[in-house]
Design a protein around this motif. Structure first.
Motif, mmCIF file in Angstrom:
data_model
loop_
_atom_site.group_PDB
_atom_site.id
_atom_site.type_symbol
_atom_site.label_atom_id
_atom_site.label_comp_id
_atom_site.label_asym_id
_atom_site.label_seq_id
_atom_site.Cartn_x
_atom_site.Cartn_y
_atom_site.Cartn_z
ATOM 1 N N THR A 1 0.821 -1.209 0.000
ATOM 2 C CA THR A 1 0.000 0.000 0.000
ATOM 3 C C THR A 1 0.854 1.257 0.000
ATOM 4 O O THR A 1 0.402 2.317 -0.445
ATOM 5 C CB THR A 1 -0.932 0.011 1.233
ATOM 6 O OG1 THR A 1 -1.641 -1.223 1.279
ATOM 7 C CG2 THR A 1 -1.937 1.143 1.161
ATOM 8 N N ASN A 2 2.095 1.133 0.484
ATOM 9 C CA ASN A 2 2.987 2.288 0.533
ATOM 10 C C ASN A 2 3.622 2.518 -0.831
ATOM 11 O O ASN A 2 4.128 1.577 -1.468
ATOM 12 C CB ASN A 2 4.062 2.060 1.596
ATOM 13 C CG ASN A 2 5.025 3.222 1.700
ATOM 14 O OD1 ASN A 2 6.032 3.270 0.994
ATOM 15 N ND2 ASN A 2 4.727 4.167 2.581
ATOM 16 N N GLU A 3 3.631 3.760 -1.272
ATOM 17 C CA GLU A 3 4.108 4.085 -2.621
ATOM 18 C C GLU A 3 5.581 3.773 -2.814
ATOM 19 O O GLU A 3 6.007 3.298 -3.873
ATOM 20 C CB GLU A 3 3.842 5.571 -2.916
ATOM 21 C CG GLU A 3 4.152 5.976 -4.345
ATOM 22 C CD GLU A 3 3.814 7.431 -4.626
ATOM 23 O OE1 GLU A 3 3.891 7.831 -5.798
ATOM 24 O OE2 GLU A 3 3.457 8.152 -3.670
ATOM 25 N N VAL A 4 6.390 4.028 -1.793
ATOM 26 C CA VAL A 4 7.839 3.791 -1.905
ATOM 27 C C VAL A 4 8.134 2.304 -2.027
ATOM 28 O O VAL A 4 8.993 1.882 -2.813
ATOM 29 C CB VAL A 4 8.574 4.391 -0.690
ATOM 30 C CG1 VAL A 4 10.051 3.999 -0.699
ATOM 31 C CG2 VAL A 4 8.442 5.910 -0.678
ATOM 32 N N PHE B 1 -2.248 -1.392 6.215
ATOM 33 C CA PHE B 1 -2.997 -2.578 5.798
ATOM 34 C C PHE B 1 -4.407 -2.202 5.328
ATOM 35 O O PHE B 1 -4.894 -2.698 4.316
ATOM 36 C CB PHE B 1 -3.070 -3.577 6.959
ATOM 37 C CG PHE B 1 -3.866 -4.810 6.656
ATOM 38 C CD1 PHE B 1 -3.296 -5.875 5.973
ATOM 39 C CD2 PHE B 1 -5.188 -4.905 7.054
ATOM 40 C CE1 PHE B 1 -4.040 -7.017 5.686
ATOM 41 C CE2 PHE B 1 -5.940 -6.039 6.770
ATOM 42 C CZ PHE B 1 -5.361 -7.094 6.083
ATOM 43 N N THR B 2 -5.050 -1.299 6.060
ATOM 44 C CA THR B 2 -6.413 -0.884 5.712
ATOM 45 C C THR B 2 -6.449 0.179 4.616
ATOM 46 O O THR B 2 -7.493 0.420 4.021
ATOM 47 C CB THR B 2 -7.142 -0.331 6.943
ATOM 48 O OG1 THR B 2 -6.431 0.824 7.436
ATOM 49 C CG2 THR B 2 -7.223 -1.371 8.043
ATOM 50 N N GLY B 3 -5.314 0.836 4.359
ATOM 51 C CA GLY B 3 -5.268 1.895 3.354
ATOM 52 C C GLY B 3 -5.466 3.286 3.911
ATOM 53 O O GLY B 3 -5.346 4.277 3.184
ATOM 54 N N GLU B 4 -5.762 3.397 5.212
ATOM 55 C CA GLU B 4 -5.987 4.714 5.816
ATOM 56 C C GLU B 4 -4.733 5.577 5.756
ATOM 57 O O GLU B 4 -4.801 6.782 5.487
ATOM 58 C CB GLU B 4 -6.439 4.549 7.269
ATOM 59 C CG GLU B 4 -7.803 3.905 7.421
ATOM 60 C CD GLU B 4 -8.122 3.567 8.860
ATOM 61 O OE1 GLU B 4 -9.165 4.030 9.353
ATOM 62 O OE2 GLU B 4 -7.328 2.857 9.495
ATOM 63 N N ALA B 5 -3.588 4.962 6.011
ATOM 64 C CA ALA B 5 -2.331 5.719 6.011
ATOM 65 C C ALA B 5 -2.019 6.258 4.622
ATOM 66 O O ALA B 5 -1.485 7.363 4.470
ATOM 67 C CB ALA B 5 -1.180 4.843 6.497
#
Length: 379
Positions: free
Chosen positions: A149-152, A307-311
């Motif tokens: 989910t993290n772009e990096v 994990f949930t995408g909130e970040a």
């Protein structure tokens, strides 16, 4: 106003960050004796610098020199306070790392199905059978999903990597003191890809308070035969007419998240590197540190939010805010430039009122340039 002579050796300013890097991070607060020794060392350094710059100070008038002396005393007191700040910050960070540990332990137990939580589902809404519940032990692919989910990190993880990263049970990090830096441990369940149960990435930093990387070290992965995700087999057809009609098999390196454990290495002799090679190496080291710091600062402390995408959504909002700030600054600059252009044009028109305008000449007014803000990439 007097100027410092060109023959004087120019000195690099002494930074309190040098002092901060010498403090033990993640340990208990310094004793009074250690603190006194640290402050005395700082005073000696400042006095040494003052002695080297005495030639410049001697050129000042007595009144100005007296004022500078008073400022130096204030600076010394400031530096004593800053030394105490670095000391207390290290102790505070160590304190909260200990407070985080029980939470990380509970997260580990829930994710890996060691303990369970009471269901919040209302009666009648849960249609899963006991057999399905047994299959859904823990939170499957928790760390893989969080990292993707993290772009990096998402650009580092290939489809082939996902099979191995599904076995990732936990990620932890801690500071190291000798040499200064930090390490990240990746804990894996038994898997068909490699024998290691823990893969470690260690960063040696020149300064704890500034992200200046000296070098990085990764665990050598003990791959099972034919399972190395950082390599791929290339088969080349033999040339027409060749005696050996069998295809030639060649092993080549390929993109993989697990290349993270084989970081770029700096040669002992920097003179061996040409400018282009050195720049490429610097780029690779910066990218490697960016991945490590992202895992340390974002993924580990906020794993469930990734994990949930909130970040991810919060990250996008922060990026939009930064872009808006940049657009406002650019807009202010454009307005200033437009006002200057209009003033110049007004002056030209005034001159043209005095002087006859040449036939065919046109005075153009430039309108404000409207730049479209960059689009926000949705994941």
């Amino acid at each position: 106003m007097s100027k410092q002579g060109g023959s004087e050796e120019q000195l690099a300013p002494y930074s309190m960050a040098d002092l901060g890097s010498a403090l033990p991070t993640g340990s208990a607060a310094l004793s009074a004796e250690d603190r006194a020794g640290l402050v005395n060392a700082l005073k000696d350094k400042l006095q040494h610098l003052a002695g080297q710059q005495s030639g410049f100070l001697d050129s000042l008038s007595p009144a100005v020199k007296n004022r500078v002396s008073a400022l130096q005393e204030f600076q010394s007191k400031h530096d004593e306070l800053e030394a105490k700040f670095f000391e207390e910050r290290a102790a505070l960070e160590a304190k909260y790392q200990k407070l985080y540990e029980p939470l990380y332990t509970k997260r580990f137990e829930i994710v890996n199905g060691i303990t369970d939580v009471e269901s919040k589902d209302e009666p009648g809404n849960n249609t899963s059978t006991d057999e399905n519940r047994e299959e859904e032990k823990g939170v499957p692919e928790f760390w893989l999903t969080a990292m993707k989910t993290n772009e990096v990190l998402s650009v580092q993880i290939t489809d082939r990597d996902e099979g191995a990263l599904k076995y990732l049970k936990d990620i932890k990090w801690c500071r190291i003191d000798n040499p200064k830096g930090f390490k990240i441990d990746f804990y894996f369940d038994t898997n068909p890809f490699f024998k290691n149960s823990v893969l470690t990435k260690t960063y040696h930093m020149i300064d704890d308070n500034e992200p200046i990387l000296e070098r990085a070290i990764g665990t050598e992965i003990d791959w099972y035969p034919g399972k190395n995700l950082t390599q791929k087999l290339m088969k080349k057809k033999p040339k027409k007419g060749a005696k050996n009609a069998k295809p030639v098999t060649k092993t080549e390196q390929c993109e993989s998240f697990f290349n993270f454990f084989s970081p770029p290495q700096v040669p002992d002799d920097d003179e061996e590197l040409d400018e282009e090679t050195a720049e490429n190496l610097q780029d690779l080291m910066e990218q490697d540190y960016d991945i490590g710091s992202t895992i340390r600062d974002k993924i580990i402390p906020h794993a469930v939010s990734w994990f949930t995408g909130e970040a991810c959504q919060l990250d996008e909002l922060e990026d939009v805010d930064e872009e808006d700030d940049e657009d406002e600054e650019d807009g202010d600059e454009d307005e200033d430039e437009d006002e200057e252009d209009e003033d110049d044009e007004d002056e030209e028109e005034e001159e043209e009122d005095v002087k006859p305008r040449k036939k065919g000449s046109i005075v153009q007014r430039s309108g404000p340039a409207g730049e479209q803000p960059p689009e926000c990439k949705q994941q």
